[in-house]
Write a protein that holds these residues in place. Sequence first.
Motif, PDB file in Angstrom:
ATOM      1  N   PRO A 192       2.604   6.825   8.771  1.00  0.00           N
ATOM      2  CA  PRO A 192       2.952   5.398   8.818  1.00  0.00           C
ATOM      3  C   PRO A 192       4.139   5.132   9.746  1.00  0.00           C
ATOM      4  O   PRO A 192       4.208   4.089  10.383  1.00  0.00           O
ATOM      5  CB  PRO A 192       3.277   5.053   7.364  1.00  0.00           C
ATOM      6  N   ALA A 193       5.027   6.131   9.870  1.00  0.00           N
ATOM      7  CA  ALA A 193       6.242   5.930  10.661  1.00  0.00           C
ATOM      8  C   ALA A 193       5.925   5.613  12.117  1.00  0.00           C
ATOM      9  O   ALA A 193       6.559   4.761  12.737  1.00  0.00           O
ATOM     10  CB  ALA A 193       7.108   7.181  10.573  1.00  0.00           C
ATOM     11  N   GLY A 199       6.336  -1.391  15.398  1.00  0.00           N
ATOM     12  CA  GLY A 199       6.205  -2.701  14.755  1.00  0.00           C
ATOM     13  C   GLY A 199       4.772  -3.126  14.502  1.00  0.00           C
ATOM     14  O   GLY A 199       4.503  -4.283  14.217  1.00  0.00           O
ATOM     15  N   ALA A 200       3.859  -2.186  14.640  1.00  0.00           N
ATOM     16  CA  ALA A 200       2.443  -2.536  14.420  1.00  0.00           C
ATOM     17  C   ALA A 200       2.135  -2.554  12.931  1.00  0.00           C
ATOM     18  O   ALA A 200       2.561  -1.678  12.190  1.00  0.00           O
ATOM     19  CB  ALA A 200       1.561  -1.522  15.124  1.00  0.00           C
ATOM     20  N   GLY A 301      -0.759 -10.048  -2.548  1.00  0.00           N
ATOM     21  CA  GLY A 301       0.456  -9.629  -3.233  1.00  0.00           C
ATOM     22  C   GLY A 301       1.080  -8.346  -2.737  1.00  0.00           C
ATOM     23  O   GLY A 301       2.275  -8.170  -2.851  1.00  0.00           O
ATOM     24  N   PHE A 302       0.306  -7.438  -2.181  1.00  0.00           N
ATOM     25  CA  PHE A 302       0.951  -6.159  -1.905  1.00  0.00           C
ATOM     26  C   PHE A 302       1.486  -6.036  -0.476  1.00  0.00           C
ATOM     27  O   PHE A 302       1.040  -6.698   0.439  1.00  0.00           O
ATOM     28  CB  PHE A 302       0.077  -4.976  -2.309  1.00  0.00           C
ATOM     29  N   ASP A 303       2.433  -5.176  -0.348  1.00  0.00           N
ATOM     30  CA  ASP A 303       3.175  -5.019   0.884  1.00  0.00           C
ATOM     31  C   ASP A 303       2.390  -4.142   1.858  1.00  0.00           C
ATOM     32  O   ASP A 303       2.069  -2.997   1.550  1.00  0.00           O
ATOM     33  CB  ASP A 303       4.514  -4.346   0.506  1.00  0.00           C
ATOM     34  N   PRO A 304       2.082  -4.651   3.043  1.00  0.00           N
ATOM     35  CA  PRO A 304       1.259  -3.865   3.977  1.00  0.00           C
ATOM     36  C   PRO A 304       1.941  -2.575   4.425  1.00  0.00           C
ATOM     37  O   PRO A 304       1.275  -1.621   4.802  1.00  0.00           O
ATOM     38  CB  PRO A 304       1.050  -4.817   5.155  1.00  0.00           C
ATOM     39  N   GLN A 305       3.282  -2.556   4.362  1.00  0.00           N
ATOM     40  CA  GLN A 305       3.980  -1.341   4.792  1.00  0.00           C
ATOM     41  C   GLN A 305       3.833  -0.217   3.777  1.00  0.00           C
ATOM     42  O   GLN A 305       4.094   0.936   4.058  1.00  0.00           O
ATOM     43  CB  GLN A 305       5.473  -1.627   4.998  1.00  0.00           C
ATOM     44  N   LYS A 306       3.424  -0.608   2.591  1.00  0.00           N
ATOM     45  CA  LYS A 306       3.393   0.367   1.518  1.00  0.00           C
ATOM     46  C   LYS A 306       2.253   1.376   1.691  1.00  0.00           C
ATOM     47  O   LYS A 306       2.319   2.494   1.190  1.00  0.00           O
ATOM     48  CB  LYS A 306       3.219  -0.362   0.190  1.00  0.00           C
TER      49      LYS A 306
END
Length: 612
Positions: A192-193, A199-200, A301-306
Amino acid sequence: MSVKEHEPPKKPLIYYGIMAFLTLMLLNVFVFPLLFENQVSEVGYNDFLSMVDKGMVQEVARDESAGSITFSTKDEAGKLRIYQTGIWPDDTLLKRLEDAGVKFASEIPTQASPLLTILISWVLPVLIFSFIGKLIMKRMTSAGNMGNAMSFGKANAKIYVEAQTGKTFADVAGEDEAKESLQEIVDFLHEPAKYAAIGAKLPKGALLVGPPGTGKTLLAKAVAGEAKVPFFSISGSEFVEMFVGMGAAKVRDLFKQANEKAPCIVFIDEIDTIGKKRDGGVGSNDEREQTLNQLLTEMDGFDPQKGVVILAATNRPDTLDKALLRPGRFDRRIPVELPDLNGRIAILKVHAKDVKMSGNIDFDAIARATSGASGAELANIINEAALRAVRLGRDSVIQADLEESVEVVIAGYQRKGAVISPEEKKIVAYHEIGHALVAAKQTDSAPVHKITIVPRTSGALGYTMQVEEDERFLMSREEAFNKLATLTGGRVAEDVAFNSITTGASNDIEQATKLARAMITRYGMSDDFGMVALETVNNQYLGGDTSLACSAETAAKIDKEVVAMIAEAYQKAKRIISENRPVMDKLAAYLLEKETITGEEFMEILNEEEQK
Ligand code: ADP
Ligand code: MG
Ligand code: ZN
């Protein structure tokens, strides 16, 4: 193979009923008798006297009103027993009792205390039942949902990891675009990093759409295998429960689990079962709407970065609610289409790996004969071929097995036992030669590959297989019209040869009508209407039924044009066949004798005749 393993054991209500019943039975047999033990036995007066003389009697009480004497004894083991006997006129009794040292009591309790009796026979069962009831409630609430009518289970989302699906992208042949799209998601879950640095943001959800059997479910399983992250899989139909609110609870539960396990993948198969357009009209389904609303809420509701990625599959994208498809939800759409020629070859090869094949198999020929077949059908063809090889006592699959199984999948098994009269066989032979002849005598029509009059279990009495030389994506107006003529060729041949027509052309008629209609209403191939869409396709991936989008007058005009167009094709076919009458007779006789002939044999006879 199903991946839905580890189903949590669901204990139906009846299970608890039986448990309670058994508990009560056990109490009745073993426990209650112990508690009620000081039961009274009747004995004769003389027995009473002898027991007194033996010194066994401990206490005695006389009840004048009941006319009975109650006494208790202790046997050698020291066990207390209570007896009852009648009163007899006996003056010596008092002395005897005194001699034996019996205690005179006012009363000997013959029963356990009434309070205890009530406790045991009424309060205890109530306690037992309420305990079991509590247990049931606990199971239900701990699962976060109410379960359905007969079972109280947890939501059916389970963790599937790599080892359990056992599939990777290598198992999916063709579908390169879909794999590329999904590979990106797999990458994101690994690193994910890398994506965050630039910033995608990755799409929250990807929707796999395509006809049945093209490998959508397979692709999702392969993603699970590749991703090496927890993989939650659930089918849309599993959300649909008997009671309102349960589907929504399951969705909540699923996302709660997914959030705890992030990064992970959630896969919802057949999402159209819950994702249908909410119209609120008649027949709308409250439960389904609630489930869908919950799904939409959770996806927002959920965070896309998660790192929770939702995959879904459907073959009815047109029925999906628009809200599901807007950006931020299933914003990536991955088409999984029917395989092209190379795709079919690749799929055949993937499945051939699991089967012993003889050295020289021409997959290309099989792939060309199966244009329009889905991955599932191709997998089936390989399996049918293997079964045939076993049936014929061979230890590997040869080309003939594959060719036969193509026909099995298209038209069903050969009906060996079918008895068809010689006259009927002759009609069928002319009919098939009619198709083949019209096809061969027109330019721009696919070459004849095989003609057969062996009946099949699908009901076909014979058929003519045409195979394109190379993959086609477009059909010109001429080609479409030639196809119409070829379709009418069977009926024309019957008409010309026997001057009578049969029901054998029903399938041809259906196909010809469909094609002619489509040419007019959808392909803009009629002079009268031009490029106007008069019909819309409803179910692109499932049969493709259409509905008219024009006035009644136009509909009537369309019907007229369809009739005229097919009549024109019929005339063309009739011209071709009438001009080639002698060769048709020859070909029909040959086919009648051989039952199955190849395209080459057919062309050979045709060319021979032309050279004369
Ligand atoms: P869908 O979910 O699209 O209806 P599935 O994924 O269930 O189809 O596919 C059914 C079967 O067909 C698979 O298990 C597989 O054996 C075969 N199949 C379909 N597409 C492919 C493909 N591209 N490569 C290999 N096998 C395929
Ligand atoms: Mg599927
Ligand atoms: Zn026909």
